[in-house]
Design an enzyme around this catalytic site. Sequence first.
Site, short mmCIF file in Angstrom:
data_model
loop_
_atom_site.label_atom_id
_atom_site.label_comp_id
_atom_site.label_asym_id
_atom_site.label_seq_id
_atom_site.Cartn_x
_atom_site.Cartn_y
_atom_site.Cartn_z
N ASP A 116 -5.90 3.15 -6.83
CA ASP A 116 -6.80 3.47 -5.71
C ASP A 116 -7.25 4.92 -5.83
O ASP A 116 -6.71 5.69 -6.63
CB ASP A 116 -6.02 3.25 -4.40
CG ASP A 116 -6.94 3.20 -3.18
OD1 ASP A 116 -8.15 2.96 -3.36
OD2 ASP A 116 -6.44 3.41 -2.05
N HIS A 130 -6.08 -8.39 3.02
CA HIS A 130 -5.60 -7.00 3.11
C HIS A 130 -6.17 -6.36 4.36
O HIS A 130 -7.29 -6.67 4.76
CB HIS A 130 -6.02 -6.22 1.86
CG HIS A 130 -5.60 -4.78 1.87
ND1 HIS A 130 -4.30 -4.39 2.07
CD2 HIS A 130 -6.31 -3.64 1.68
CE1 HIS A 130 -4.23 -3.06 2.02
NE2 HIS A 130 -5.43 -2.59 1.78
N ASP A 186 0.87 -1.17 0.00
CA ASP A 186 0.00 0.00 0.00
C ASP A 186 0.92 1.24 0.00
O ASP A 186 2.13 1.12 -0.26
CB ASP A 186 -0.92 -0.07 1.23
CG ASP A 186 -2.22 0.70 1.05
OD1 ASP A 186 -2.15 1.86 0.60
OD2 ASP A 186 -3.30 0.16 1.36
N ASP A 223 -13.16 -0.60 0.93
CA ASP A 223 -12.88 -0.55 2.36
C ASP A 223 -14.02 -1.13 3.17
O ASP A 223 -14.95 -0.44 3.57
CB ASP A 223 -12.60 0.89 2.79
CG ASP A 223 -11.34 1.41 2.13
OD1 ASP A 223 -10.59 0.60 1.54
OD2 ASP A 223 -11.09 2.62 2.20
N GLU A 268 -11.87 7.70 -7.73
CA GLU A 268 -13.31 8.02 -7.89
C GLU A 268 -13.59 9.39 -8.50
O GLU A 268 -14.65 9.51 -9.15
CB GLU A 268 -14.00 7.94 -6.52
CG GLU A 268 -14.17 6.53 -6.01
CD GLU A 268 -12.87 5.89 -5.50
OE1 GLU A 268 -11.99 6.66 -5.06
OE2 GLU A 268 -12.75 4.68 -5.58
N ARG A 286 -10.21 0.52 -7.96
CA ARG A 286 -11.33 0.66 -7.04
C ARG A 286 -12.53 1.26 -7.77
O ARG A 286 -13.60 0.69 -7.79
CB ARG A 286 -10.95 1.50 -5.82
CG ARG A 286 -11.99 1.34 -4.71
CD ARG A 286 -11.54 1.94 -3.40
NE ARG A 286 -11.46 3.39 -3.48
CZ ARG A 286 -10.99 4.15 -2.50
NH1 ARG A 286 -10.55 3.61 -1.37
NH2 ARG A 286 -10.94 5.46 -2.62
#
Length: 861
Positions: free
Chosen positions: A425, A587, A301, A529, A428, A513
């Site tokens: 990631d 994860h 990450d 998440d 959005e 994502r």
Amino acid sequence: MKLLLLVIAFIVPLLANADPVYRLLNLKATDVGYTADITLQEGSGPYGSDIKNLQLETTFESEDTIRIKITDRDRRRWEVPKVVKTKQPTQPPKKVSILWFAFRLYDIHFEEKPFSFEIQRASSGEVLFSTRGTPFVYSDQYITIGTTFPKPDPNLYGAGERAAPFRLETNNQRYTMFNIDNPNIYKENLYGTHPFFLEFRDGRSSGAFLLNSNAQDIIVNNQSLNFITIGGIIDLFVFVGPSPSQVVKQYHTVIGAPFIPAFWSLGWHQSRFGYHNIQEVQQVVQKYKENDLPLDTIWNDIDYMQACEIHHHHHSLSLGLQGFHDRYPEDQMRRFVDKLHANNQQYIVIVDPGIKKQVGYRAYDEGVRDDIFIKRSDNKTDIVNKVWPGLCTFPDFTNPKCHQYWDRLVSDFLSRVPIDGLWLDMNEQSGFCDGECNGDPIIKNKFSHRNPPYVPGSQFGRNLNSRTLSSDAIYSIGSNYDLHNMYPLYQIESTSRTLQQTRNNKRAMILTRANFPSTGTLSAHWTGDNWSNWLSLRMSLSGILSMQLFGISFVGSDICGFKEDASYDLCARWTQVGSLYPFSRNHNELGRKLQEPYLFDQAFTNMARKYLYNRYSLLFHLYTLFYENSVHKGMVWRPLFFEFALDKGNDGIARIDEQFLLGPSLLCSPVVYERASSVRAYFPSGVTWYDYYSGEAVSNGSEWRVLRAPWDHLPLHIRSGSIIVKNTPALTSAQTKKNPIGLLVALSDTLDDSLGSLYLDDGDSLNTVDLGKYTLITYRSVYQGGNRNVFRLQNEILNLGYTQSSNTIDRIVVYGVKGNDCKAESGGAVLPTKIGPFNTLTVNLQVNVLSKLDVVVNCKP
Ligand SMILES: *[C@@H]1O[C@H](CO)[C@@H](O)[C@H](O)[C@H]1NC(C)=O
Ligand SMILES: *[C@@H]1O[C@H](CO)[C@@H](O)[C@H](O)[C@H]1NC(C)=O
Ligand SMILES: *[C@@H]1O[C@H](CO)[C@@H](O)[C@H](O)[C@H]1NC(C)=O
Ligand SMILES: CC(=O)N[C@H]1CO[C@H](CO)[C@@H](O)[C@@H]1O
């Protein structure tokens, strides 16, 4: 004065409240459908700005798919561009010809005034999509079109992405679709937008897809469903099925078929936010090995990234690609990754789209120089929002110049450390300021892109700017208002091109994502998440099932949960079912209790080993399912009603989402409730179900059974009439791929044949199917002489384009054998056999997978 304004504000909507009435004119049949004009006669939508003159274009896309496009006749509106060069189905859609018009599976009927249309199943007249009696509004920032259902509470699926039961609730629900960075809060909109739904009615299915990228809601109210979108046009596809998997196949023909992942990426993945330094990562890889636990890929990450330190955490936060943090020295990282590769393991890192706004930072300077960042609504200044590194700008992947920029950054990074994929990631796009951190927004008029009159997601107290880039931000090809939901597609397309080129045309792994239709043609997805709790575990199942509908087959959830600490029991159950996720990755969040599978106790480690090995023993099977999925034959995970649409045994089959099928024949019934040591499972009708591990015949179908499931047991059953290929598992997928294989035959309980297949290729080159560089083998067991005591198992090689496989078939295990005195022969030679508990027969042999297989088994009753 104030009062007057208030009164006007109240009265105006009331006056405007006579629903708009449109009239259809000039309907003309064309070679491929119909055209017509639609004109506003009276009334107005709730927000005014109604478009008076519309144009209808109906296209018979194929015998099972019809498209209805309604646009503004006088002014061009935003339309969804074709972004991803989607892989089209291997059988191309039939050419529009007079011939197949005769075989069209649907009819369409129009009503002149008020305008409406009805699509029927040609064979039965059953109405599949009818706008009659539903609101039809077409204004600038509010468009709605819908359908009614013949009975209340229809079985509906789709309208993602969210963490919610698979079957949609129909009691006045508002399903918002707008990509946001939202943790998995039950029922709220999440990272992806999928304006698609599938209906399952009386054993048959149909579906519809609104090709529209704006923020939207789907309102489901008992007997009706309405799409509401705040921009773009109506571009509606209706799919007639008639089976659920045909609907999905028809939908994937429009959005593009799912890709076949690299073979290695089907192995087990370990990740964590909070591996503080390279030593910790190295230790995880080492511990997996010491504990005899398979591991293909280790992930980092944001901890690896070089830049500023915030929050007093050890980790550093910035765009990756620039370089590694001191705790991950680049020379050591390179040696580490080389060593992983030598051991047939892989390494993947995360990257966010936000580029730290800092002069002197190369990624920023070059972006400014090339002028490729997204702009504010003045179309001049780069829009700024805050992400992990602080204030950031955002690459405009719709700008053709942006690809060179991104390509340079990614390939430079790869030349330093040869990573195997990228994890996209925060795309959005997530931002910590609402809209922008540039200062006061530039507001031009009341109802603007920044401030539309109807706001999807407002029921959650959000607007379109909540924790994301302002909806009036400007890209090279349009406004964020229209493009927001599509941002990940452009980013994935660019990233994919770069990774393929840099990695010698090998399949790379991209994990995104944010998502939109077509994402699954290039990328994997994880459901984001979630929490280390039982609800999140259950929602992972429906989330994965929904993504299969959306064409994102390569999907999983954070195993054992991301947020909060996973308990022993939860992590045990999650590891079991997670081992059958299409994409399996453990994860965990920073600061949470470590949850690598060797960290609990010896019993846990043994349990994890059993299920990880079980996954690895199914790698060829999974890979074959992905191949079939890619050439449009179904989904990797399937809800039960997809395979048993005509199941008469129980109406409830449409509601089952805590059990699933892996491919057509493996029924998984995991424990997903705390403290449960049994599970109530449905067995669909028409076949016998054998315990997958022991071969015991457990059910003849059409019944609910309570199955014992102690903490370390995952109930798994195989359907009679199926054959699956099983690997001999090893610690990596590469080693597993070379090991001998076995065949598991679950004999048909009727005189029907048992069937299975195997797809093989080199595992990571591109377009193997299109280029014919693959081998496809089918297996068939046929009862001889109308007698279930004798059966003959043979293979047939349907395509032999990949000949590097040298796997030996060393065993055939047969469930459902009649009799316990069996002889097996192949080409006149007798093969050693053994009968075990539940009459399970094992035949030993040594045959190359590419050679002819012909085994006759004769059992005495
Ligand atoms: C759906 O509508 C029917 C008929 O109007 C009504 O009887 C039923 O209670 C409604 N169901 C729900 C869940 O609202
Ligand atoms: C923004 O500016 C660019 C170049 O200056 C221009 O090509 C583009 O059309 C503008 N976009 C909008 C929405 O005004
Ligand atoms: C299935 O049906 C057969 C034939 O009727 C019967 O012998 C057998 O016991 C049944 N099996 C199960 C598990 O119910
Ligand atoms: C899907 C899911 O489990 N969501 C829940 C996760 O946990 C948080 C906190 O307990 C809840 O708010 C979510 O609804």
